[in-house]
Design a protein around this motif. Structure first.
Motif, PDB file in Angstrom:
ATOM      1  N   LEU A  11      37.982  31.359  45.430  1.00 51.27           N
ATOM      2  CA  LEU A  11      38.788  31.750  44.835  1.00 51.27           C
ATOM      3  C   LEU A  11      39.096  33.567  44.864  1.00 51.27           C
ATOM      4  CD1 LEU A  11      39.841  30.071  41.473  1.00 51.27           C
ATOM      5  CD2 LEU A  11      40.786  30.096  43.539  1.00 51.27           C
ATOM      6  N   ILE A  12      37.734  34.075  44.257  1.00 44.26           N
ATOM      7  CA  ILE A  12      36.886  35.498  45.053  1.00 44.26           C
ATOM      8  C   ILE A  12      36.953  35.991  46.215  1.00 44.26           C
ATOM      9  CG2 ILE A  12      35.419  37.236  44.840  1.00 44.26           C
ATOM     10  CD1 ILE A  12      34.282  35.923  42.011  1.00 44.26           C
ATOM     11  N   GLY A  13      36.730  35.187  46.848  1.00 47.97           N
ATOM     12  CA  GLY A  13      36.462  35.864  48.736  1.00 47.97           C
ATOM     13  C   GLY A  13      38.626  36.098  49.082  1.00 47.97           C
ATOM     14  N   VAL A  14      38.861  35.074  48.548  1.00 48.32           N
ATOM     15  CA  VAL A  14      40.550  34.844  48.901  1.00 48.32           C
ATOM     16  C   VAL A  14      40.868  36.277  48.803  1.00 48.32           C
ATOM     17  CG1 VAL A  14      43.190  33.693  48.419  1.00 48.32           C
ATOM     18  CG2 VAL A  14      40.521  32.750  49.564  1.00 48.32           C
ATOM     19  N   ALA A  15      40.510  36.315  46.502  1.00 44.74           N
ATOM     20  CA  ALA A  15      41.195  37.932  46.352  1.00 44.74           C
ATOM     21  C   ALA A  15      40.610  38.986  47.194  1.00 44.74           C
ATOM     22  CB  ALA A  15      41.099  37.828  45.030  1.00 44.74           C
ATOM     23  N   ALA A  16      39.648  38.840  48.049  1.00 45.78           N
ATOM     24  CA  ALA A  16      39.339  40.100  47.556  1.00 45.78           C
ATOM     25  C   ALA A  16      39.543  40.028  49.777  1.00 45.78           C
ATOM     26  CB  ALA A  16      37.288  40.037  47.947  1.00 45.78           C
ATOM     27  N   ILE A  17      39.680  39.356  50.241  1.00 40.06           N
ATOM     28  CA  ILE A  17      40.194  39.776  51.380  1.00 40.06           C
ATOM     29  C   ILE A  17      41.926  40.366  50.945  1.00 40.06           C
ATOM     30  CG2 ILE A  17      41.032  38.619  53.351  1.00 40.06           C
ATOM     31  CD1 ILE A  17      38.473  36.307  53.387  1.00 40.06           C
ATOM     32  N   LEU A  18      42.846  39.774  50.572  1.00 41.80           N
ATOM     33  CA  LEU A  18      44.264  39.986  50.662  1.00 41.80           C
ATOM     34  C   LEU A  18      44.241  41.288  49.560  1.00 41.80           C
ATOM     35  CD1 LEU A  18      45.410  36.764  48.608  1.00 41.80           C
ATOM     36  CD2 LEU A  18      46.267  37.645  51.016  1.00 41.80           C
ATOM     37  N   ALA A  19      42.940  42.289  48.933  1.00 50.80           N
ATOM     38  CA  ALA A  19      43.550  42.454  47.888  1.00 50.80           C
ATOM     39  C   ALA A  19      42.928  44.429  49.345  1.00 50.80           C
ATOM     40  CB  ALA A  19      41.805  43.260  46.613  1.00 50.80           C
ATOM     41  N   ALA A  20      41.258  44.032  50.058  1.00 49.62           N
ATOM     42  CA  ALA A  20      41.675  44.661  50.703  1.00 49.62           C
ATOM     43  C   ALA A  20      42.231  44.941  51.493  1.00 49.62           C
ATOM     44  CB  ALA A  20      39.979  44.683  51.933  1.00 49.62           C
ATOM     45  N   LEU A  21      43.444  44.209  52.580  1.00 48.28           N
ATOM     46  CA  LEU A  21      43.931  44.581  53.096  1.00 48.28           C
ATOM     47  C   LEU A  21      45.850  45.502  52.627  1.00 48.28           C
ATOM     48  CD1 LEU A  21      44.471  40.960  55.189  1.00 48.28           C
ATOM     49  CD2 LEU A  21      43.919  43.153  55.937  1.00 48.28           C
ATOM     50  N   ALA A  22      45.705  44.871  50.998  1.00 49.83           N
ATOM     51  CA  ALA A  22      47.115  45.566  50.200  1.00 49.83           C
ATOM     52  C   ALA A  22      46.268  46.803  49.694  1.00 49.83           C
ATOM     53  CB  ALA A  22      47.099  44.456  49.118  1.00 49.83           C
ATOM     54  N   TYR A  23      45.530  47.247  49.903  1.00 51.14           N
ATOM     55  CA  TYR A  23      45.135  48.529  49.661  1.00 51.14           C
ATOM     56  C   TYR A  23      45.912  49.497  49.703  1.00 51.14           C
ATOM     57  CZ  TYR A  23      42.400  53.252  48.515  1.00 51.14           C
ATOM     58  OH  TYR A  23      42.400  53.617  47.952  1.00 51.14           O
ATOM     59  N   THR A  24      45.890  49.620  50.683  1.00 47.23           N
ATOM     60  CA  THR A  24      47.567  50.122  51.856  1.00 47.23           C
ATOM     61  C   THR A  24      48.660  49.737  52.280  1.00 47.23           C
ATOM     62  OG1 THR A  24      45.827  51.052  53.641  1.00 47.23           O
ATOM     63  CG2 THR A  24      45.741  52.066  51.329  1.00 47.23           C
ATOM     64  N   GLY A  25      48.350  48.235  52.273  1.00 46.03           N
ATOM     65  CA  GLY A  25      48.840  48.504  53.799  1.00 46.03           C
ATOM     66  C   GLY A  25      50.061  46.667  52.821  1.00 46.03           C
ATOM     67  N   GLY A  26      50.803  46.193  52.899  1.00 47.19           N
ATOM     68  CA  GLY A  26      52.284  45.488  52.630  1.00 47.19           C
ATOM     69  C   GLY A  26      53.102  45.239  51.988  1.00 47.19           C
ATOM     70  N   PRO A  27      53.600  45.059  51.119  1.00 48.42           N
ATOM     71  CA  PRO A  27      54.559  45.360  50.380  1.00 48.42           C
ATOM     72  C   PRO A  27      54.711  46.361  49.143  1.00 48.42           C
ATOM     73  CG  PRO A  27      54.749  43.411  49.974  1.00 48.42           C
ATOM     74  CD  PRO A  27      53.581  43.515  50.765  1.00 48.42           C
ATOM     75  N   PHE A  28      53.457  46.299  48.865  1.00 40.02           N
ATOM     76  CA  PHE A  28      52.893  46.812  47.170  1.00 40.02           C
ATOM     77  C   PHE A  28      51.320  47.274  47.939  1.00 40.02           C
ATOM     78  CE2 PHE A  28      51.451  47.346  42.884  1.00 40.02           C
ATOM     79  CZ  PHE A  28      52.126  48.710  43.029  1.00 40.02           C
ATOM     80  N   PRO A  29      51.381  48.110  48.622  1.00 42.37           N
ATOM     81  CA  PRO A  29      50.335  48.951  48.656  1.00 42.37           C
ATOM     82  C   PRO A  29      49.520  49.800  46.982  1.00 42.37           C
ATOM     83  CG  PRO A  29      51.601  50.528  49.250  1.00 42.37           C
ATOM     84  CD  PRO A  29      52.658  49.295  49.596  1.00 42.37           C
TER      85      PRO A  29
END
Length: 302
Positions: A123-141
């Protein structure tokens, strides 16, 4: 360094932002020292945690470079180091493939850590990868909405220290959570300098970082407050949690912290702020190394 003299290899190194990478190891060092003190040190999980932390930092840096280019945040008048996509050093498609490659490597490391630590690590690993991508990317950076500091504090501080300890001991303790606050505060301070330096260009690009929201003076106070939080933690570990007084060793870095706070309060030019950013990363690493040393030595000296 003129962009025309930068080789492809140098461009990828620039994209990884090597000056930020030592900060990724700070939580691993502290978490491993705590595991050692509690008799749970495990070399392979510790090394895997270090590799995972570095890969997540590189992933965040790649994704930030890529997304900021498309959102128009990396303009020619920014004060920071060269950003490879906006400078034309690495094509967006190539950087996207680099992002995929880093994710693949992180997943490989993560699979081993999941095997060691079970579903919480998944759970932590998936959340960390998604957070790294969503920091400045995705629909809600969220980096564009003033939430970048929270992300860094949680994932590169609290989660990294606690996760490193957990994969070695399969447990968590109050001292681990407390120590993670100090590491998280100092790593967050690196981002604060970065956003302080880029405040004006971020404002023009519509990037509403916390620095943009707080303004110059507010960000200076935030930066100083993060150091205060970090330096309060060692006495808490000593007095409230009955650890060895050697955990006060990070206070040896206090003069460096004071100098950095004063420099940020006075600096306005890019080179000085870039040096302050590097100095903040060094201060965080030195603090973490001394804290780890104090924890380990305390186990031998009672």
């Amino acid at each position: 360094m003129a962009t025309q003299t930068i080789s492809p290899r140098q461009a990828w190194i620039l994209a990884a932002r090597p000056k930020t990478l030592p900060a990724a190891l700070s939580p691993v060092v502290v978490g491993t020292a705590l595991a050692f003190a509690d008799g749970g040190f495990a070399l392979l999980p510790a090394l895997a945690a270090a590799a995972g932390a570095l890969l997540l930092q590189i992933l965040s840096n790649f994704a930030n470079d890529y997304s900021d280019f498309f959102r128009g945040a990396d303009t020619p008048d920014r004060l920071g180091p060269v950003r490879v996509t906006s400078a034309g050093l690495i094509a967006p498609d190539a950087l996207r493939r680099g992002i995929v490659a880093v994710i693949a490597l992180a997943v490989l490391v993560g699979l081993y850590l999941v095997w060691v630590g079970g579903w919480p690590i998944l759970l932590i690993g998936v959340a960390a990868i998604l957070a790294a991508l969503a920091y400045t990317g995705g629909p809600f950076p969220f980096g564009y909405y003033g939430l970048g500091e929270l992300f860094v504090f949680l994932f590169f501080g609290v989660v990294a220290v606690c996760g490193t300890y957990y994969v070695q001991t399969l447990a968590l303790t109050p001292p681990v959570a407390t120590a993670s606050v100090a590491v998280g505060a100092l790593i967050t301070a690196i981002l604060v300098v970065n956003n302080y330096r880029d405040l004006e260009t971020d404002r023009r690009a519509g990037k509403r970082t916390l620095a943009v929201r707080l303004g110059r003076r507010g960000t200076q106070i935030e930066y100083a407050a993060l150091f205060v939080v970090a330096y309060v933690v060692p006495p808490v570990l000593w007095l409230a949690m009955q650890m060895s007084p050697l955990v006060l060793a990070p206070w040896l870095t206090l003069p460096l912290a004071v100098r950095l706070v004063r420099t940020l309060a006075a600096a306005t030019d890019g080179p000085t702020l870039n040096k302050t950013l590097a100095g903040t990363a060094q201060a965080g690493l030195f603090f973490s190394l001394l804290l780890a040393a104090g924890i380990v030595l305390g186990t031998f000296l009672g």
